[in-house]
Write a protein that holds these residues in place. Structure first.
Motif, PDB file in Angstrom:
ATOM      1  N   ASN A 105      26.410  -5.613  -7.501  1.00  0.00           N
ATOM      2  CA  ASN A 105      27.191  -5.681  -8.736  1.00  0.00           C
ATOM      3  C   ASN A 105      26.642  -4.762  -9.821  1.00  0.00           C
ATOM      4  OD1 ASN A 105      29.017  -7.685  -7.778  1.00  0.00           O
ATOM      5  ND2 ASN A 105      27.445  -9.247  -8.102  1.00  0.00           N
ATOM      6  N   GLY A 106      25.684  -3.925  -9.455  1.00  0.00           N
ATOM      7  CA  GLY A 106      25.078  -3.009 -10.412  1.00  0.00           C
ATOM      8  C   GLY A 106      23.620  -3.341 -10.635  1.00  0.00           C
ATOM      9  N   PRO A 107      22.842  -2.394 -11.149  1.00  0.00           N
ATOM     10  CA  PRO A 107      21.415  -2.622 -11.391  1.00  0.00           C
ATOM     11  C   PRO A 107      21.180  -3.829 -12.306  1.00  0.00           C
ATOM     12  CG  PRO A 107      21.953  -0.297 -11.624  1.00  0.00           C
ATOM     13  CD  PRO A 107      23.261  -1.019 -11.508  1.00  0.00           C
ATOM     14  N   ILE A 108      20.093  -4.551 -12.041  1.00  0.00           N
ATOM     15  CA  ILE A 108      19.766  -5.757 -12.805  1.00  0.00           C
ATOM     16  C   ILE A 108      18.424  -5.554 -13.513  1.00  0.00           C
ATOM     17  CG2 ILE A 108      19.221  -8.206 -12.658  1.00  0.00           C
ATOM     18  CD1 ILE A 108      20.962  -8.376 -10.170  1.00  0.00           C
ATOM     19  N   ASP A 109      18.404  -5.772 -14.809  1.00  0.00           N
ATOM     20  CA  ASP A 109      17.154  -5.812 -15.567  1.00  0.00           C
ATOM     21  C   ASP A 109      16.570  -7.216 -15.420  1.00  0.00           C
ATOM     22  OD1 ASP A 109      17.054  -3.160 -16.852  1.00  0.00           O
ATOM     23  OD2 ASP A 109      18.884  -3.826 -17.832  1.00  0.00           O
ATOM     24  N   THR A 110      15.364  -7.290 -14.922  1.00  0.00           N
ATOM     25  CA  THR A 110      14.791  -8.609 -14.659  1.00  0.00           C
ATOM     26  C   THR A 110      13.277  -8.570 -14.818  1.00  0.00           C
ATOM     27  OG1 THR A 110      14.749 -10.432 -13.056  1.00  0.00           O
ATOM     28  CG2 THR A 110      14.490  -8.213 -12.184  1.00  0.00           C
ATOM     29  N   VAL A 111      12.673  -9.729 -14.643  1.00  0.00           N
ATOM     30  CA  VAL A 111      11.210  -9.859 -14.666  1.00  0.00           C
ATOM     31  C   VAL A 111      10.792 -10.551 -13.379  1.00  0.00           C
ATOM     32  CG1 VAL A 111       9.226 -10.888 -15.807  1.00  0.00           C
ATOM     33  CG2 VAL A 111      11.095  -9.969 -17.182  1.00  0.00           C
ATOM     34  N   MET A 112       9.932  -9.914 -12.607  1.00  0.00           N
ATOM     35  CA  MET A 112       9.381 -10.528 -11.400  1.00  0.00           C
ATOM     36  C   MET A 112       8.084  -9.815 -11.057  1.00  0.00           C
ATOM     37  SD  MET A 112      11.684  -9.073  -8.194  1.00  0.00           S
ATOM     38  CE  MET A 112      13.217  -9.756  -8.767  1.00  0.00           C
ATOM     39  N   PRO A 121       3.934 -10.875 -13.273  1.00  0.00           N
ATOM     40  CA  PRO A 121       5.336 -10.522 -13.568  1.00  0.00           C
ATOM     41  C   PRO A 121       5.436  -9.326 -14.510  1.00  0.00           C
ATOM     42  CG  PRO A 121       5.003 -12.892 -13.696  1.00  0.00           C
ATOM     43  CD  PRO A 121       3.640 -12.287 -13.568  1.00  0.00           C
ATOM     44  N   ALA A 122       6.438  -8.504 -14.264  1.00  0.00           N
ATOM     45  CA  ALA A 122       6.653  -7.304 -15.082  1.00  0.00           C
ATOM     46  C   ALA A 122       8.148  -7.041 -15.182  1.00  0.00           C
ATOM     47  CB  ALA A 122       5.943  -6.105 -14.460  1.00  0.00           C
ATOM     48  N   GLU A 123       8.541  -6.358 -16.250  1.00  0.00           N
ATOM     49  CA  GLU A 123       9.936  -5.966 -16.398  1.00  0.00           C
ATOM     50  C   GLU A 123      10.263  -4.850 -15.415  1.00  0.00           C
ATOM     51  OE1 GLU A 123      10.619  -4.851 -20.416  1.00  0.00           O
ATOM     52  OE2 GLU A 123      10.463  -6.895 -21.205  1.00  0.00           O
ATOM     53  N   SER A 137      -9.483  -1.062  -8.958  1.00  0.00           N
ATOM     54  CA  SER A 137     -10.078  -1.625  -7.747  1.00  0.00           C
ATOM     55  C   SER A 137      -9.007  -2.386  -6.969  1.00  0.00           C
ATOM     56  CB  SER A 137     -11.208  -2.579  -8.112  1.00  0.00           C
ATOM     57  OG  SER A 137     -10.696  -3.714  -8.803  1.00  0.00           O
ATOM     58  N   ASP A 138      -9.326  -2.731  -5.716  1.00  0.00           N
ATOM     59  CA  ASP A 138      -8.370  -3.485  -4.888  1.00  0.00           C
ATOM     60  C   ASP A 138      -8.037  -4.826  -5.529  1.00  0.00           C
ATOM     61  OD1 ASP A 138      -8.338  -1.430  -3.082  1.00  0.00           O
ATOM     62  OD2 ASP A 138      -9.747  -2.376  -1.679  1.00  0.00           O
ATOM     63  N   GLU A 139      -9.049  -5.475  -6.141  1.00  0.00           N
ATOM     64  CA  GLU A 139      -8.804  -6.764  -6.788  1.00  0.00           C
ATOM     65  C   GLU A 139      -7.866  -6.599  -7.994  1.00  0.00           C
ATOM     66  OE1 GLU A 139     -11.735  -5.537  -6.032  1.00  0.00           O
ATOM     67  OE2 GLU A 139     -12.310  -6.842  -4.336  1.00  0.00           O
ATOM     68  N   GLU A 140      -8.063  -5.541  -8.750  1.00  0.00           N
ATOM     69  CA  GLU A 140      -7.199  -5.288  -9.915  1.00  0.00           C
ATOM     70  C   GLU A 140      -5.774  -4.966  -9.475  1.00  0.00           C
ATOM     71  OE1 GLU A 140     -10.247  -3.453 -13.262  1.00  0.00           O
ATOM     72  OE2 GLU A 140      -9.666  -2.201 -11.534  1.00  0.00           O
ATOM     73  N   ILE A 141      -5.656  -4.233  -8.387  1.00  0.00           N
ATOM     74  CA  ILE A 141      -4.317  -3.897  -7.882  1.00  0.00           C
ATOM     75  C   ILE A 141      -3.618  -5.158  -7.384  1.00  0.00           C
ATOM     76  CG2 ILE A 141      -3.065  -2.662  -6.079  1.00  0.00           C
ATOM     77  CD1 ILE A 141      -5.151  -0.448  -6.283  1.00  0.00           C
ATOM     78  N   THR A 142      -4.338  -6.003  -6.692  1.00  0.00           N
ATOM     79  CA  THR A 142      -3.750  -7.264  -6.212  1.00  0.00           C
ATOM     80  C   THR A 142      -3.273  -8.110  -7.382  1.00  0.00           C
ATOM     81  OG1 THR A 142      -5.144  -7.266  -4.240  1.00  0.00           O
ATOM     82  CG2 THR A 142      -4.183  -9.361  -4.902  1.00  0.00           C
ATOM     83  N   ALA A 143      -4.090  -8.183  -8.424  1.00  0.00           N
ATOM     84  CA  ALA A 143      -3.706  -8.949  -9.608  1.00  0.00           C
ATOM     85  C   ALA A 143      -2.466  -8.340 -10.260  1.00  0.00           C
ATOM     86  CB  ALA A 143      -4.863  -8.986 -10.608  1.00  0.00           C
ATOM     87  N   GLN A 144      -2.407  -7.030 -10.305  1.00  0.00           N
ATOM     88  CA  GLN A 144      -1.241  -6.360 -10.891  1.00  0.00           C
ATOM     89  C   GLN A 144       0.029  -6.680 -10.111  1.00  0.00           C
ATOM     90  OE1 GLN A 144      -0.145  -1.924 -10.561  1.00  0.00           O
ATOM     91  NE2 GLN A 144      -1.324  -1.998 -12.476  1.00  0.00           N
ATOM     92  N   ARG A 173       0.821  -1.215   0.000  1.00  0.00           N
ATOM     93  CA  ARG A 173       0.000   0.000   0.000  1.00  0.00           C
ATOM     94  C   ARG A 173       0.855   1.265   0.000  1.00  0.00           C
ATOM     95  NH1 ARG A 173      -3.126  -2.871   3.774  1.00  0.00           N
ATOM     96  NH2 ARG A 173      -2.187  -1.672   5.484  1.00  0.00           N
ATOM     97  N   GLN A 174       2.042   1.181   0.554  1.00  0.00           N
ATOM     98  CA  GLN A 174       2.910   2.356   0.638  1.00  0.00           C
ATOM     99  C   GLN A 174       3.800   2.522  -0.596  1.00  0.00           C
ATOM    100  OE1 GLN A 174       5.015   1.616   4.306  1.00  0.00           O
ATOM    101  NE2 GLN A 174       3.390   2.502   5.582  1.00  0.00           N
ATOM    102  N   SER A 175       3.705   1.598  -1.541  1.00  0.00           N
ATOM    103  CA  SER A 175       4.570   1.652  -2.718  1.00  0.00           C
ATOM    104  C   SER A 175       4.065   2.664  -3.737  1.00  0.00           C
ATOM    105  CB  SER A 175       4.668   0.273  -3.373  1.00  0.00           C
ATOM    106  OG  SER A 175       3.422  -0.088  -3.959  1.00  0.00           O
ATOM    107  N   GLU A 176       4.959   3.135  -4.580  1.00  0.00           N
ATOM    108  CA  GLU A 176       4.615   4.084  -5.634  1.00  0.00           C
ATOM    109  C   GLU A 176       3.680   3.442  -6.661  1.00  0.00           C
ATOM    110  OE1 GLU A 176       4.784   7.769  -7.789  1.00  0.00           O
ATOM    111  OE2 GLU A 176       5.057   7.138  -5.705  1.00  0.00           O
ATOM    112  N   ARG A 177       3.903   2.191  -6.955  1.00  0.00           N
ATOM    113  CA  ARG A 177       3.051   1.489  -7.922  1.00  0.00           C
ATOM    114  C   ARG A 177       1.595   1.451  -7.439  1.00  0.00           C
ATOM    115  NH1 ARG A 177       4.181  -2.417 -11.990  1.00  0.00           N
ATOM    116  NH2 ARG A 177       6.389  -2.342 -11.380  1.00  0.00           N
ATOM    117  N   HIS A 178       1.415   1.201  -6.160  1.00  0.00           N
ATOM    118  CA  HIS A 178       0.064   1.155  -5.602  1.00  0.00           C
ATOM    119  C   HIS A 178      -0.578   2.534  -5.659  1.00  0.00           C
ATOM    120  CE1 HIS A 178      -3.118   0.912  -2.519  1.00  0.00           C
ATOM    121  NE2 HIS A 178      -3.127  -0.401  -2.757  1.00  0.00           N
ATOM    122  N   ARG A 179       0.199   3.568  -5.361  1.00  0.00           N
ATOM    123  CA  ARG A 179      -0.334   4.938  -5.393  1.00  0.00           C
ATOM    124  C   ARG A 179      -0.816   5.305  -6.803  1.00  0.00           C
ATOM    125  NH1 ARG A 179       0.963  10.082  -6.610  1.00  0.00           N
ATOM    126  NH2 ARG A 179       2.864   9.407  -7.649  1.00  0.00           N
TER     127      ARG A 179
END
Length: 793
Positions: A445-452, A436-438, A425-432, A411-417
């Protein structure tokens, strides 16, 4: 009868020609008069925008404010987007840049008065009549400057056609008010070279990591080549295209006799070589410090209503800073002579800080090296734990509580805001959060580009331990190094000034100083056995102790502090006043609300690293608490000093208490919980005092250390107190925090450029008595320095 004359065709043609000529002259004359009138009306500002004479004489330049270290290095800049402009005088710019600019953009710059009619005629003939796309522009450098200073972006051909004559007239006026050198200087200070590199000085730093005065011919040609179209000739994205453009500039310099044929052949065969350094507020030296400094400078007078109910302590802290610290709210407190406010993003201020670039580098290096190693150990411990990164102890953290903590973090994350703003909706946010997302995540060892999944990314981020480190001169308050976390790009919460955590046994020096000033001596003995005390409601409190040495024996207070014994601390607290301890801790510079209870003696209160370093400065500075200083002076863009800042000290320890507590804190390092500093890999021989601290379940690890010249504090722990090592071996302050201090001090002592020497010692007065109830110092005509050894005899 006379006949009618036959009309003379030649005469008629001549008459028509004369009439036509007159009409043409009339049309030409009227047209010329209209054009002349048009330009006059433009010149006087009736048509279009003509800047006032005063503004033309003094263009309103917007320059980034520059932050300097105490040893003269540029630490960073404050600027808004596309505003990283730093002023450069012409003698600070390489002549190669000036030559390349004139040869390429305005070969007759030194001869015209703002408008080059030859160039205009050429451009009109080739572009309008001959339809040549590469006919070259007709704008002079002065016209381009007029466009940069006063012309808004055009939205079409007609708009640009109207703007052009306005620029001509502004250019003519600029030529009246400024010399050619001044026009060149303004032009080179104005141009936007992309990547927040506005002006030649910033461009030289961003693309070649050097001063503008040191640019070589080929480097100058690259930057001047960008003037035609910086996006198209972007050397980072289009190196081949930019190299070709650079060679065009070199050829123009050759045509202008600024390069010989041999030099041209040599230079145009060189590869395009950059030393690119993108300017970003989140990168560079001391980003946590720079952000805290920005917050201080731009702060407004605190109003309680502007603070949420859960953050009223921040209101208290800011109110104290507003009254006691001249740097806090500096912009509001120091208006310009005309009454307006300074703008740190556009007024080109020069901010001279107390940070030492070498010591800051050593601090960041020590943090990175130790935290990288510690993190690997933490990952190994949590590898097979289903509750990772949280504690696996259900008595400490039930599974339901852990899930609640994760939901709170979501709830405190920028993505949630952002999702909430978008109306999900809360259900859509939970699903989001479970899709997985890039993304880019942190690693040592430096920033990592990943999917999670975003949910997993939150747990991944929380699995990294946090830290805060600050080092200060206890005599002046000059903050020498400041590291608020592992990496500002990913962890922007500042654990030096903003974060507060339980301090554990690092509170004990405050208690023991109180005792030393209350008729106790380091040699007084107490029973080393677990006590039980009762509060006013009859509830028992039996403190635990991690050590097992000398249980059941009478031990002196010096031994108890050296070994961080909790039972002796509790027995001392029972004979003293918790309320008085609170009062004394506030006098040390700790502003947080503290509980006046017996258990306060073991450090359950939450304090910031900056507050702890402030408090411990009294142990290094003869009982005088020294407030931290971030800045020594601020000057305007012309170098005129606006404000000087001076140290602020407050006496908080009496002479009797000071020498007694100092002797005991030195012993903590020589023979107690801080003794690792005397052994490999540190092998530090300097006289220093210190104190380790560890809180329940190893949630927080502390080390506070000081010498006659430096006082430093380190905290290491998880993002939440339920994220910690299970084992005491890795989770105690001596393992989590002390190594950062040891590495930092080793690097500092190894640098001969720095004024720190391991032979420097505290000057104990000769004839000092520490164990007598009646404290005294023998009067001697020549008081010689005495070491701490022997003062307990």
């Amino acid at each position: 009868m006379a006949s009618n004359p036959i009309p003379d065709n030649n005469s008629q043609r001549n008459t028509f020609a004369r009439r036509a000529a007159r009409w043409l002259w009339w049309i030409f004359g009227i047209g010329f008069a209209v054009v002349l009138l048009f330009f006059i009306l433009v010149y006087v500002g009736v048509i279009g925008y003509m800047p006032p004479v005063e503004e033309l004489r003094n263009p309103q330049d917007k320059f980034a404010s520059i932050i300097y270290t105490a040893d003269g290095q540029e630490m960073g800049r404050y600027f808004r987007n596309s505003g990283n402009r730093v002023y450069a005088d012409l003698d600070e710019i390489s002549p190669n840049v000036v030559n390349a600019l004139i040869a390429t953009e305005d070969a007759r710059f030194l001869d015209h008065s703002g408008i080059d009619m030859k160039a205009v005629t050429r451009a009109v003939v080739k572009t309008v009549l001959l339809r040549q796309k590469n006919a070259g522009g007709g704008s002079t450098i002065t016209q381009q400057l007029a466009k940069q200073l006063y012309t808004p972006p055009s939205d079409g051909f007609f708009s640009r056609a109207v703007q052009k004559p306005i620029e001509w007239m502004i250019a003519v006026k600029l030529e009246r008010f400024y010399s050619k050198d001044e026009i060149l200087k303004m032009y080179l200070n104005q141009f936007d070279f992309l990547y927040n590199a506005v002006g030649i000085k910033s461009a030289a730093k961003v693309y070649f990591n050097k001063d503008a005065k040191d640019l070589s011919i080929e480097e100058a040609a690259v930057l001047v080549g960008m003037v035609k179209n910086p996006s198209y000739f972007n050397p980072v994205r289009h190196p081949d295209r930019t190299r070709d453009r650079r060679n065009v500039v070199l050829e123009q310099m050759h045509k202008a006799d600024m390069l010989s044929a041999a030099e041209l052949d040599s230079l145009r065969n060189l590869p395009l070589t950059l030393d690119f350094h993108r300017v970003d507020h989140k990168e560079g030296m001391a980003p946590y410090f720079r952000e805290e400094l920005r917050r201080y400078l731009t702060a407004h007078k605190p109003e309680r209503g502007n603070y949420p109910s859960w953050d009223q302590q921040r209101y208290v802290d800011d109110s104290i800073s507003w009254v006691t610290n001249p740097l806090y709210g500096w912009i509001d407190k120091n208006p310009k002579p005309d009454g307006t406010s300074y703008d740190i993003y556009t007024d080109g201020l020069r901010i001279y800080t107390t940070i030492d670039s070498r010591m800051q580098t050593y601090a960041e290096q020590a943090v990175n090296e130790h935290m990288r190693s510690l993190q690997n150990k933490f990952f190994r411990e949590k590898r097979n734990s289903p509750s990772a990164p949280y504690s696996s102890n259900p008595a400490e953290l039930p599974a339901s509580t852990r899930e609640k903590l994760i939901r709170t973090a979501i709830r405190q994350s920028e993505r949630h805001r952002i999702a909430k703003i978008a109306g999900l909706s809360d259900e859509e946010i939970t699903a989001q959060f479970n899709t997985p997302a890039e993304m880019v995540v942190f690693s040592y060892n430096g920033p990592i580009d990943t999917v999670m999944t975003p949910r997993d990314s939150i747990l991944y981020t929380k699995s990294f331990l946090r830290t805060g480190f600050m080092s200060m001169d206890p005599n002046t308050g000059f903050v020498k190094a400041y590291v608020g976390g592992p990496d500002f790009r990913f962890f922007q919460y500042d654990m030096v000034s903003t974060g507060r955590r339980q301090i554990g046994s690092t509170i004990k020096p405050f208690l023991y100083t109180y005792a030393m000033e209350s008729d106790f001596t380091p040699c007084d003995e107490l029973l080393n056995e677990q006590p039980t005390f009762y509060d006013e409601n009859g509830r028992p409190w039996s403190p635990r102790n991690s050590g097992h040495a000398r249980i059941g024996e009478m031990v002196d207070i010096r031994w108890a502090l050296t070994n961080s014994n909790n039972w002796i601390s509790a027995r001392l607290m029972a004979q003293l006043s918790p309320a008085e301890l609170v009062k004394r801790m506030h006098s040390y510079g700790i502003t947080n609300k503290l509980p006046a209870v017996m258990s306060l003696c073991l450090g359950p209160c939450e304090v910031s690293v900056k507050e702890m370093v402030t408090a411990y400065s009294a142990f290094a500075n003869h009982g005088m608490r020294t407030d931290p200083m971030f800045v020594t002076a601020i000057s305007d863009a012309n170098g005129n000093v606006i404000t000087d800042f001076a140290p602020n000290q407050t006496e908080v320890i009496t002479e009797k208490g000071y020498w007694r507590i100092l002797s005991m804190l030195l012993n903590v390092v020589d023979g107690g919980t801080g003794n690792r500093l005397r052994r490999p890999p540190f092998n530090i021989t300097a006289q220093m005092g210190g104190k380790t601290g560890t809180t329940n379940f190893n949630s927080d690890g502390w080390f506070m250390g000081f010498t006659p010249d430096l006082v430093s504090g380190v905290w290491v722990g998880g993002d939440e107190r339920y994220i910690h090592f299970n084992s005491m071996a890795e989770g105690q302050g001596a393992s989590m925090a002390l190594p950062i201090y040891g590495k930092y001090m080793s690097y500092v002592y190894a640098d001969p450029r720095l004024p720190y020497d391991q032979s420097k010692r505290f000057s104990f007065p000769a004839g000092l008595s520490l164990c007598d109830k009646e404290f005294y110092v023998e009067e001697e005509p020549e008081a010689a320095e005495e070491s701490v050894e022997g003062v307990f005899d």
